[in-house]
Design a protein around this motif. Sequence first.
Motif, PDB file in Angstrom:
ATOM      1  N   ASP A 112       1.048  -1.756   5.697  1.00  0.00           N
ATOM      2  CA  ASP A 112       0.957  -0.892   6.863  1.00  0.00           C
ATOM      3  C   ASP A 112       1.558   0.494   6.630  1.00  0.00           C
ATOM      4  N   THR A 113       2.342   0.653   5.577  1.00  0.00           N
ATOM      5  CA  THR A 113       3.021   1.926   5.339  1.00  0.00           C
ATOM      6  C   THR A 113       2.463   2.597   4.087  1.00  0.00           C
ATOM      7  N   LEU A 114       2.143   3.869   4.215  1.00  0.00           N
ATOM      8  CA  LEU A 114       1.527   4.624   3.121  1.00  0.00           C
ATOM      9  C   LEU A 114       2.283   5.934   2.935  1.00  0.00           C
ATOM     10  N   TYR A 115       2.525   6.279   1.677  1.00  0.00           N
ATOM     11  CA  TYR A 115       3.332   7.436   1.316  1.00  0.00           C
ATOM     12  C   TYR A 115       2.543   8.356   0.383  1.00  0.00           C
ATOM     13  N   TRP A 116       2.759   9.650   0.554  1.00  0.00           N
ATOM     14  CA  TRP A 116       2.281  10.646  -0.412  1.00  0.00           C
ATOM     15  C   TRP A 116       3.513  11.352  -1.007  1.00  0.00           C
ATOM     16  N   TYR A 117       3.543  11.366  -2.346  1.00  0.00           N
ATOM     17  CA  TYR A 117       4.596  12.051  -3.081  1.00  0.00           C
ATOM     18  C   TYR A 117       3.982  13.122  -3.974  1.00  0.00           C
ATOM     19  N   GLN A 118       4.747  14.191  -4.166  1.00  0.00           N
ATOM     20  CA  GLN A 118       4.383  15.238  -5.122  1.00  0.00           C
ATOM     21  C   GLN A 118       5.348  15.167  -6.300  1.00  0.00           C
ATOM     22  N   GLN A 119       4.819  15.106  -7.518  1.00  0.00           N
ATOM     23  CA  GLN A 119       5.672  15.041  -8.694  1.00  0.00           C
ATOM     24  C   GLN A 119       5.363  16.210  -9.622  1.00  0.00           C
ATOM     25  N   PRO A 120       6.175  17.283  -9.531  1.00  0.00           N
ATOM     26  CA  PRO A 120       5.997  18.389 -10.481  1.00  0.00           C
ATOM     27  C   PRO A 120       6.321  17.905 -11.899  1.00  0.00           C
ATOM     28  N   ARG A 121       5.824  18.613 -12.872  1.00  0.00           N
ATOM     29  CA  ARG A 121       6.044  18.238 -14.271  1.00  0.00           C
ATOM     30  C   ARG A 121       7.537  18.163 -14.576  1.00  0.00           C
ATOM     31  N   ASP A 122       7.946  17.116 -15.234  1.00  0.00           N
ATOM     32  CA  ASP A 122       9.336  16.923 -15.657  1.00  0.00           C
ATOM     33  C   ASP A 122      10.317  16.814 -14.492  1.00  0.00           C
ATOM     34  N   GLN A 123       9.831  16.392 -13.332  1.00  0.00           N
ATOM     35  CA  GLN A 123      10.710  16.147 -12.189  1.00  0.00           C
ATOM     36  C   GLN A 123      10.389  14.785 -11.579  1.00  0.00           C
ATOM     37  N   GLY A 124      11.274  14.336 -10.711  1.00  0.00           N
ATOM     38  CA  GLY A 124      11.006  13.109  -9.979  1.00  0.00           C
ATOM     39  C   GLY A 124      10.077  13.349  -8.804  1.00  0.00           C
ATOM     40  N   PRO A 125       9.441  12.295  -8.325  1.00  0.00           N
ATOM     41  CA  PRO A 125       8.562  12.437  -7.147  1.00  0.00           C
ATOM     42  C   PRO A 125       9.356  12.864  -5.917  1.00  0.00           C
ATOM     43  N   GLN A 126       8.695  13.668  -5.087  1.00  0.00           N
ATOM     44  CA  GLN A 126       9.312  14.149  -3.849  1.00  0.00           C
ATOM     45  C   GLN A 126       8.383  13.789  -2.701  1.00  0.00           C
ATOM     46  N   LEU A 127       8.931  13.147  -1.666  1.00  0.00           N
ATOM     47  CA  LEU A 127       8.130  12.693  -0.548  1.00  0.00           C
ATOM     48  C   LEU A 127       7.547  13.870   0.227  1.00  0.00           C
ATOM     49  N   LEU A 128       6.239  13.794   0.474  1.00  0.00           N
ATOM     50  CA  LEU A 128       5.584  14.802   1.310  1.00  0.00           C
ATOM     51  C   LEU A 128       5.434  14.301   2.749  1.00  0.00           C
ATOM     52  N   VAL A 129       4.912  13.075   2.873  1.00  0.00           N
ATOM     53  CA  VAL A 129       4.600  12.530   4.192  1.00  0.00           C
ATOM     54  C   VAL A 129       4.471  11.031   4.069  1.00  0.00           C
ATOM     55  N   TYR A 130       4.790  10.300   5.170  1.00  0.00           N
ATOM     56  CA  TYR A 130       4.434   8.893   5.170  1.00  0.00           C
ATOM     57  C   TYR A 130       4.016   8.419   6.543  1.00  0.00           C
ATOM     58  N   PHE A 131       3.195   7.393   6.548  1.00  0.00           N
ATOM     59  CA  PHE A 131       2.552   6.844   7.739  1.00  0.00           C
ATOM     60  C   PHE A 131       2.955   5.384   7.910  1.00  0.00           C
ATOM     61  N   ARG A 132       3.061   4.983   9.171  1.00  0.00           N
ATOM     62  CA  ARG A 132       3.073   3.574   9.523  1.00  0.00           C
ATOM     63  C   ARG A 132       1.815   3.366  10.346  1.00  0.00           C
ATOM     64  N   ASP A 133       0.913   2.555   9.794  1.00  0.00           N
ATOM     65  CA  ASP A 133      -0.448   2.446  10.362  1.00  0.00           C
ATOM     66  C   ASP A 133      -1.057   3.852  10.388  1.00  0.00           C
ATOM     67  N   GLU A 134      -1.556   4.308  11.528  1.00  0.00           N
ATOM     68  CA  GLU A 134      -2.175   5.643  11.544  1.00  0.00           C
ATOM     69  C   GLU A 134      -1.207   6.741  11.960  1.00  0.00           C
ATOM     70  N   ALA A 135       0.015   6.374  12.312  1.00  0.00           N
ATOM     71  CA  ALA A 135       0.982   7.348  12.826  1.00  0.00           C
ATOM     72  C   ALA A 135       1.810   7.974  11.712  1.00  0.00           C
ATOM     73  N   VAL A 136       1.997   9.288  11.819  1.00  0.00           N
ATOM     74  CA  VAL A 136       2.890   9.975  10.889  1.00  0.00           C
ATOM     75  C   VAL A 136       4.332   9.673  11.273  1.00  0.00           C
ATOM     76  N   ILE A 137       5.097   9.159  10.311  1.00  0.00           N
ATOM     77  CA  ILE A 137       6.501   8.861  10.559  1.00  0.00           C
ATOM     78  C   ILE A 137       7.380  10.053  10.186  1.00  0.00           C
ATOM     79  N   ASP A 138       7.055  10.674   9.076  1.00  0.00           N
ATOM     80  CA  ASP A 138       7.847  11.819   8.607  1.00  0.00           C
ATOM     81  C   ASP A 138       6.959  12.732   7.789  1.00  0.00           C
ATOM     82  N   ASN A 139       6.781  13.958   8.249  1.00  0.00           N
ATOM     83  CA  ASN A 139       6.049  14.955   7.468  1.00  0.00           C
ATOM     84  C   ASN A 139       6.879  16.219   7.300  1.00  0.00           C
ATOM     85  N   SER A 140       8.188  16.063   7.364  1.00  0.00           N
ATOM     86  CA  SER A 140       9.071  17.228   7.354  1.00  0.00           C
ATOM     87  C   SER A 140       9.017  18.009   6.040  1.00  0.00           C
ATOM     88  N   GLN A 141       8.586  17.361   4.948  1.00  0.00           N
ATOM     89  CA  GLN A 141       8.517  18.035   3.646  1.00  0.00           C
ATOM     90  C   GLN A 141       7.103  18.473   3.303  1.00  0.00           C
TER      91      GLN A 141
END
Lengths: 112, 114
Positions: free
Chosen positions: B30-59
């Motif tokens: 039910d939970t889906l996440y999008w991360y951005q991973q620049p070269r030579d860095q760790g992934p950084q959370l962009l947004v995540y959803f619970r079902d169709e609702a956005v839980i956090d898109n602050s980044q």
Amino acid sequence: GEQVEQRPPHLSVREGDSAIIICTYTDSATAYFSWYKQEAGAGLQLLMSVLSNVDRKEEQGLTVLLNKKDKRLSLNLTAAHPGDSAVYFCAVRPFNTGKLTFGDGTVLTVKP
Amino acid sequence: EAGVTQSPRYAVLQEGQAVSFWCDPISGHDTLYWYQQPRDQGPQLLVYFRDEAVIDNSQLPSDRFSAVRPKGTNSTLKIQSAKQGDTATYLCASSQGQGQNTLYFGAGTRLSVL
């Protein structure tokens, strides 16, 4: 927000040696701690995770240690082999939130 | 069990072009996440959803990035006018719940903006 520092950025060891990677974090509310492995061209594979009530966990040649007082998490690969060569990331988050914060990774090279 | 599927695997754009990334999570997650991973860095959370609702898109840079998950299953991340600084690998992950549960990652989409 949470800050995670991971070191070393690069680590080279001989086959059969141990490899230790350390992360420090800043948020005392952090409750979930994990280590991921990323091989070239592949996604992140979860190696091991622990909750904040666990100080030590061992599994298949891997040992995770958690020092909550110092806010330090470590991964020890005992008897590394060339197939362990990859990028390793720590990732932490508070309880009941999906906001994983990652370290910047350690490139591990295991030489035969 | 099929893992998290992402497409395309690679994208190369000129600055100012638009691009969309698609993610198919593990069935039942039910939970889906999008991360951005620049070269030579760790992934950084962009947004995540619970079902169709956005839980956090602050980044999520809202002036150029958007993400949707209309039926609570597949998701699309779109960049309206790409910049060179958007060059990175975009990772999708899914989980059952958002507490202690494991995130399973897709192989990612590697974006190069020229």
